[in-house]
Design a protein around this motif. Structure first.
Motif, short mmCIF file in Angstrom:
data_model
loop_
_atom_site.label_atom_id
_atom_site.label_comp_id
_atom_site.label_asym_id
_atom_site.label_seq_id
_atom_site.Cartn_x
_atom_site.Cartn_y
_atom_site.Cartn_z
N UNK A 55 0.86 -1.19 0.00
CA UNK A 55 0.00 0.00 0.00
C UNK A 55 0.90 1.25 0.00
N UNK A 56 0.69 2.16 -0.96
CA UNK A 56 1.60 3.30 -1.09
C UNK A 56 1.46 4.28 0.08
N UNK A 57 0.37 4.18 0.85
CA UNK A 57 0.20 5.06 2.01
C UNK A 57 0.71 4.42 3.29
N UNK A 58 1.39 3.25 3.15
CA UNK A 58 1.87 2.56 4.34
C UNK A 58 3.39 2.42 4.27
N UNK A 59 4.02 2.61 5.43
CA UNK A 59 5.47 2.38 5.50
C UNK A 59 5.78 1.61 6.79
N UNK A 60 6.66 0.63 6.67
CA UNK A 60 7.11 -0.10 7.86
C UNK A 60 8.55 0.28 8.18
N UNK A 61 8.81 0.59 9.43
CA UNK A 61 10.17 0.92 9.86
C UNK A 61 10.53 0.04 11.05
N UNK A 62 11.61 -0.72 10.91
CA UNK A 62 12.04 -1.57 12.03
C UNK A 62 12.93 -0.74 12.95
N UNK A 63 12.44 -0.44 14.13
CA UNK A 63 13.23 0.34 15.10
C UNK A 63 12.66 0.15 16.49
N UNK A 64 13.52 0.48 17.45
CA UNK A 64 13.16 0.37 18.87
C UNK A 64 12.66 1.74 19.34
N UNK A 65 11.53 1.77 20.05
CA UNK A 65 11.03 3.07 20.53
C UNK A 65 11.98 3.70 21.55
N UNK A 66 12.91 2.91 22.08
CA UNK A 66 13.90 3.47 23.03
C UNK A 66 15.09 4.08 22.30
N UNK A 67 15.19 3.86 21.00
CA UNK A 67 16.33 4.33 20.21
C UNK A 67 16.06 5.78 19.75
N UNK A 68 16.61 6.72 20.53
CA UNK A 68 16.33 8.14 20.32
C UNK A 68 16.67 8.59 18.90
N UNK A 69 17.83 8.13 18.44
CA UNK A 69 18.29 8.55 17.12
C UNK A 69 17.33 8.08 16.02
N UNK A 70 16.95 6.82 16.10
CA UNK A 70 16.05 6.25 15.08
C UNK A 70 14.67 6.92 15.14
N UNK A 71 14.20 7.18 16.35
CA UNK A 71 12.87 7.79 16.50
C UNK A 71 12.89 9.22 15.96
N UNK A 72 13.92 9.99 16.32
CA UNK A 72 14.00 11.39 15.87
C UNK A 72 14.13 11.45 14.34
N UNK A 73 14.92 10.52 13.80
CA UNK A 73 15.10 10.49 12.33
C UNK A 73 13.75 10.28 11.64
N UNK A 74 12.96 9.36 12.20
CA UNK A 74 11.64 9.08 11.60
C UNK A 74 10.73 10.32 11.70
N UNK A 75 10.78 11.01 12.81
CA UNK A 75 9.97 12.23 12.96
C UNK A 75 10.41 13.28 11.93
N UNK A 76 11.73 13.39 11.72
CA UNK A 76 12.22 14.37 10.74
C UNK A 76 11.75 14.01 9.35
N UNK A 77 11.79 12.72 9.03
CA UNK A 77 11.40 12.29 7.67
C UNK A 77 9.90 12.42 7.44
N UNK A 78 9.10 12.11 8.46
CA UNK A 78 7.65 11.95 8.23
C UNK A 78 6.79 13.08 8.79
N UNK A 79 7.34 13.88 9.70
CA UNK A 79 6.59 14.98 10.30
C UNK A 79 5.16 14.55 10.71
N UNK A 80 5.05 13.57 11.61
CA UNK A 80 3.72 13.02 11.93
C UNK A 80 2.81 14.01 12.64
N UNK A 81 1.49 13.85 12.41
CA UNK A 81 0.49 14.63 13.15
C UNK A 81 0.14 13.93 14.46
#
Ligand code: NAD
Ligand code: TDX
Length: 343
Positions: A55-81
């Motif tokens: 589905x083009x509106x879906x993305x899966x990212x394998x990461x740990x919610x405790x991993x600050x760097x990975x979480x911040x990177x995802x927020x920068x890329x996706x700018x979630x609401x």
């Protein structure tokens, strides 16, 4: 009320309730961008998400919610609401064996996600919590229910870690003004439920003619809700729920464990002689029962699936999807089972 096109990060979306929520959201809001962030622990299963991977509106990212760097990177890329946090260590028995990872994921992971929300800005952070934060109710007081005002009074390392996270979420709201909501739901059942939990464990064991391990006398009561009803409640809360509020979710469907096991035996044509009483869980909560008046009055939510229908749909799902759970129980899970169950 939020009703524009949204980007939503769903953590723990490869697990039981999270995956059902991913399916619900993609179906109901085909314009929304849905991102699943999941560490794929033993409880996460990428094959569960196979139907939506393309589905083009879906993305899966394998990461740990405790991993600050990975979480911040995802927020920068996706700018979630919106962020909906399902990611957790969720099994009470495992928390009794080894609490550490529960504190790490359930508390520190929640803090990491909320720190990202503060830094990048969101319209809503939703914490998926549990009725277990209220402790338990006595069996001889059927008039008592958990309301949102019931004091936090936890029993297990699991419920204590979830309660700690809830307090932290409310503190981030009061201290930093983070726009949060919390839902506290009763026991879920339905498709993709990991076979360490009561209902899928009993279905899988019964189908394999293995003993059905009932803790203590099987008299403990849980308030069962079909997973789709939980997903619909969270959908309503993230769109229409009041910032800073806690909502209890439950279906007034209290059942004794032993009665559930007997229903499963009957539905599968198995003899009740498979039922084997084993040592009780340490600190075992007696009864959970949710009063869902607030979410009904404020958001109009009420459960749609009756237990008699939901349990048959669930059993049929496990019959139709043997490969999904047989793959799980033939892997690393077997070591856990052998360690926990001496039968
Ligand atoms: P689950 O164990 O089936 O799934 C948990 C998911 O979180 C898995 O996909 C796992 O890989 C992922 N995960 C675990 N640690 C992670 C980490 N550090 N980083 C990223 N992902 C991680 O759990 P579930 O039963 O679907 O429960 C989901 C949420 O709902 C939990 O927060 C739980 O406390 C809550 N809850 C569950 C129930 C229930 O009956 N199952 C009832 C009320 C509330
Ligand atoms: O083998 C078993 N035998 C048994 O008698 C297992 C696994 C469970 N039980 C009993 C213990 C409980 O009284 O069945 C009941 C349900 O057990 P679980 O499926 O482990 O669920 P519970 O401990 O009630 O917690 C669940 O609901 C609240 C979820 O796992 C939590 O994540 C959620 O917060």
């Amino acid at each position: 009320m939020i009703n524009k096109i949204m980007t939503i990060i769903i953590t723990g979306g490869a697990g039981f309730i999270g995956s059902n929520f991913v399916f619900h959201m993609l179906k109901k809001y085909p314009d929304y961008r849905i991102i699943c962030l999941d560490k794929l622990t033993y409880a996460g299963n990428l094959s569960t998400l196979a139907p939506v991977m393309e589905n083009s509106n879906f993305r899966f990212v394998k990461a740990d919610i405790c991993d600050r760097e990975a979480v911040y990177k995802l927020f920068e890329e996706e700018n979630p609401d919106i962020v909906v946090n399902f990611a957790a260590e969720s099994h009470v028995d495992r928390s009794i064996e080894d609490p550490g990872i529960f504190l790490q994921t359930n508390i520190m992971g929640t803090a990491t996600l909320m720190n990202a929300c503060r830094k990048y800005g969101i319209v809503r952070y939703h914490q998926v919590s549990t009725d277990e934060v209220y402790g338990d109710l006595p069996l001889d007081r059927p008039d008592l229910f958990f309301t949102e005002e019931t004091p936090i009074h936890t029993s297990s390392p699991y419920s204590s870690s979830k309660a700690a996270a809830d307090l932290l979420v409310l503190a981030y709201h009061r201290t930093y003004g983070l726009p949060v909501t919390i839902s506290r739901c009763s026991n879920n059942y339905g498709p993709y439920h990991f076979p360490e939990k009561l209902i899928p464990l009993m279905i899988a064991n019964a189908l394999n003619d293995k003993p059905l391990p009932v803790y203590g006398e099987g008299l403990n009561v849980r308030d069962w809700l079909y997973v789709e009803d939980h997903c619909k409640a969270i959908d309503l809360i993230i769109h229409n729920g009041k910032i800073g509020e806690v909502y209890n979710i439950g279906g007034h469907n209290e059942m004794k464990n032993i009665d559930i096991v007997k229903i499963i035996c009957k539905a599968l044509g198995k003899l009740e002689s498979l039922i084997t009483y084993v040592s009780d869980r340490k600190g075992h909560d007696m009864r959970y029962a949710i009063d869902p008046t607030k979410i009904y009055n404020e958001l109009g939510w009420r459960p749609e699936t009756m237990f008699k229908d939901g349990i048959h749909k669930t059993i049929q799902w496990y019959l139709d999807n043997k490969e999904w759970w047989e793959t799980i129980i033939s892997g690393e899970y077997q070591n856990y089972y052998d360690k926990m169950y001496d039968i």
